[in-house]
Design an enzyme around this catalytic site. Structure first.
Site, short mmCIF file in Angstrom:
data_model
loop_
_atom_site.label_atom_id
_atom_site.label_comp_id
_atom_site.label_asym_id
_atom_site.label_seq_id
_atom_site.Cartn_x
_atom_site.Cartn_y
_atom_site.Cartn_z
N SER A 191 -10.10 -0.51 6.96
CA SER A 191 -9.47 -0.40 5.64
C SER A 191 -8.77 -1.63 5.09
O SER A 191 -8.39 -1.63 3.92
CB SER A 191 -8.47 0.75 5.64
N SER A 202 -9.72 1.98 2.85
CA SER A 202 -8.81 2.70 2.00
C SER A 202 -7.83 1.82 1.23
O SER A 202 -7.25 2.27 0.23
CB SER A 202 -8.02 3.70 2.86
N LYS A 243 0.86 -1.19 0.00
CA LYS A 243 0.00 0.00 0.00
C LYS A 243 0.90 1.23 0.00
O LYS A 243 1.94 1.24 0.67
CB LYS A 243 -0.88 -0.03 1.25
N1 GLN Z 1 -13.27 4.44 6.33
C1 GLN Z 1 -12.64 4.78 7.57
C2 GLN Z 1 -12.14 6.19 7.52
O1 GLN Z 1 -12.31 6.79 6.54
C3 GLN Z 1 -11.53 3.81 7.87
C4 GLN Z 1 -10.34 4.03 7.04
C5 GLN Z 1 -9.17 3.19 7.46
O2 GLN Z 1 -9.33 2.15 8.11
N2 GLN Z 1 -7.99 3.68 7.15
O3 GLN Z 1 -11.59 6.68 8.44
#
Ligand code: GLN
Length: 487
Positions: free
Chosen positions: A175, A151, A76
């Site tokens: 995410s 994400s 990532k």
């Molecule tokens: N969707 C959540 C956020 O926007 C989690 C994102 C994540 O786990 N990095 O914060």
């Protein structure tokens, strides 16, 4: 060969059935063919990947048995990678070449892995759809008009479409698990402190945790073996005795106590998803598990508490991007103030700015007690709910997401997007390990089952997931990429 699991590829490399050079070439060709449609990678490292592959083959010939020797993987794009562009999905880091490797990257490399490239993600890991990426959204390989989740959507799409053997992800509120569910792959978020966060571009430091997105629970165990362990560069990483996560995969599930939270199976859950999860739990019962209903009374508070704590931490973490030290700098600043203001205004995207403002507000002197302190108290209540539940059960099971992958550009307001994480977010507040494994389809799109275990009980989690995958084959299904290539 590229469709195989890491475990199978390790065996094929060890027996001489293939070489890392041939395998890496095959993945690079596949990336060249499909990344245009999927946008799963931000950066592809063709030359260095081929060089690493040749080196891995040479090391194998010299007798090395490193656990991931020659396996082509992706990271990532928020893991710092020495000499390679590291953007965190943001314009503000569009030109940032990291001078060092994250601990996770270093460990994968020491284990012999070959890095194919860096995967697409929501900007600074803020999002559930990949649409906040400055580099454009990655696409869902099952349907190019749908989001891959976020994400870590680029990682999930790359694994699902066989553009790598596995990919790393990070999970702050879901995410790893949510994109794994949307793309039909296996994703593991370890306990907080299990894997070093050093060299990960921080979103919310008390919630962030790195883990693998891969093709089976067996692979997740193998990959966690490499990623996990204390690191003196991350004081929140925990010093536990070394554990072989592959060792207990085949333990019997006879007598396993599975908890189903009554708060999850309500009328708000898509009935087809509820049916899929109930069927999956039935498979575990057939393997000897018993099922009890459990109560997580503070579940509905978790999302609100998260959306105070995560932005608060993000607002302080992101203060380092000032146009001076690295990354994007505005043109012709009038003075220092103008440099800060314009570099940040032009460099950050909408959602990131929204979170910085929410976080700054929640931490400001007059509102700290009303918001931040209150959210921390709720965090404790959520953690206590799980502690009580784990006195009764060994694992907790439910859906990973409330719906299958949704359409690109179909969710327009932030709060609806935030609701995507209702089943995943509490675990991050509580620091618990969780997995998403493929469990069926709704409207031709994969559905994930979430399995949760108590603190540092990843071995139990992996055992349950592996036994489920022994009696089902959802995790082996592949999207018909060529069919929707034109879409
Ligand atoms: N969707 C959540 C956020 O926007 C989690 C994102 C994540 O786990 N990095 O914060």
């Amino acid at each position: 060969m590229i469709k195989k699991t890491v475990t199978e590829l390790c065996a094929a490399l060890a027996s001489g059935e293939t070489t890392s050079e041939a395998l890496t070439r095959a993945y690079l060709d596949r990336i060249a063919e499909h990344n245009g449609a999927l946008n799963a990678y931000i950066t592809v490292c063709e030359d260095s990947a081929m060089a690493q592959a040749r080196e891995a083959d040479a090391q194998r010939a010299a007798g090395s048995t490193a656990p991931l020797l020659g396996i082509p993987i992706a990271h990532k794009d928020l893991f710092c990678t020495q000499g390679v562009l590291t953007t965190s999905g943001s314009k503000i880091l569009h030109n940032f070449v990291s001078p060092y490797d994250a601990t996770v990257v270093e460990r994968m490399q020491a284990a012999g892995a070959v890095m194919l490239g860096k995967t697409n993600m929501d900007e600074f890991a803020m999002g559930s759809s990949n649409e906040s990426s400055y580099y454009g959204a990655a696409r869902n390989p099952w349907d190019l008009k749908k989001v891959p989740g976020g994400s870590s959507g680029g990682s999930a799409a790359a694994v699902a479409a066989d553009l790598c053997a596995m990919a790393t992800g990070t999970d702050t509120g879901g995410s790893i698990r949510q994109p794994a569910a949307f793309c039909g792959v296996t994703g593991l978020k370890p306990s907080y402190g299990r894997v070093s966060r050093w060299g990960m571009i921080a979103y919310a430091s008390s919630l962030d945790q790195a883990g693998p997105l891969c093709k089976s629970a067996e692979d997740a165990a193998l990959l966690l073996n490499v990623m996990a362990g204390v690191d003196n560069k991350d004081s929140t990483s925990i010093d536990l005795p070394a554990e072989d996560f592959s060792a207990k995969l085949n333990d019997s599930l006879d007598g396993l106590r599975v908890g189903l939270p009554k708060q999850y199976f309500t009328s708000e859950l898509n009935p087809s998803i509820a049916a899929i999860i109930k069927t999956a739990v039935g498979e575990l019962e057939a393997l000897g598990a018993t099922v009890v209903e459990i109560d997580l009374p503070n579940s509905e508070l978790a999302l609100s508490a998260y959306y105070v704590i995560a932005p608060a931490e993000a607002s302080t973490n992101l203060s380092r991007f000032d146009g001076v030290r690295y990354g994007y700098r505005c043109e012709g600043p009038k003075d220092l103030e103008d440099l800060y203001k314009r570099s940040r205004s032009e460099g950050f995207g909408e959602e990131v700015k929204r979170r910085i403002m929410i976080g700054t507000y929640a931490l400001s002197a007059g509102f700290y007690d009303a918001y931040y302190r209150k959210a921390q108290k709720i965090r404790r209540l959520v953690k206590d709910d799980y502690a009580r539940a784990f006195e009764q059960v060994d694992v907790i099971i439910g859906p990973t997401t409330p719906s299958p992958a949704f359409g690109l550009a179909s969710i327009k307001d932030s709060v609806t997007m935030y609701l995507e994480d209702i089943y995943t977010i509490a675990l991050n507040l509580a620091g618990l390990p969780g997995m998403s494994v493929p469990a069926g389809y709704v409207d031709g799109l994969p559905i994930g089952m979430q399995i949760v275990a108590s603190d540092f009980a990843e071995a139990k989690l992996l055992n349950v997931a592996h036994q489920f995958q022994r009696v089902t084959d959802w995790h082996t299904h592949k999207p018909a990429l060529t069919a929707n290539k034109e879409a």
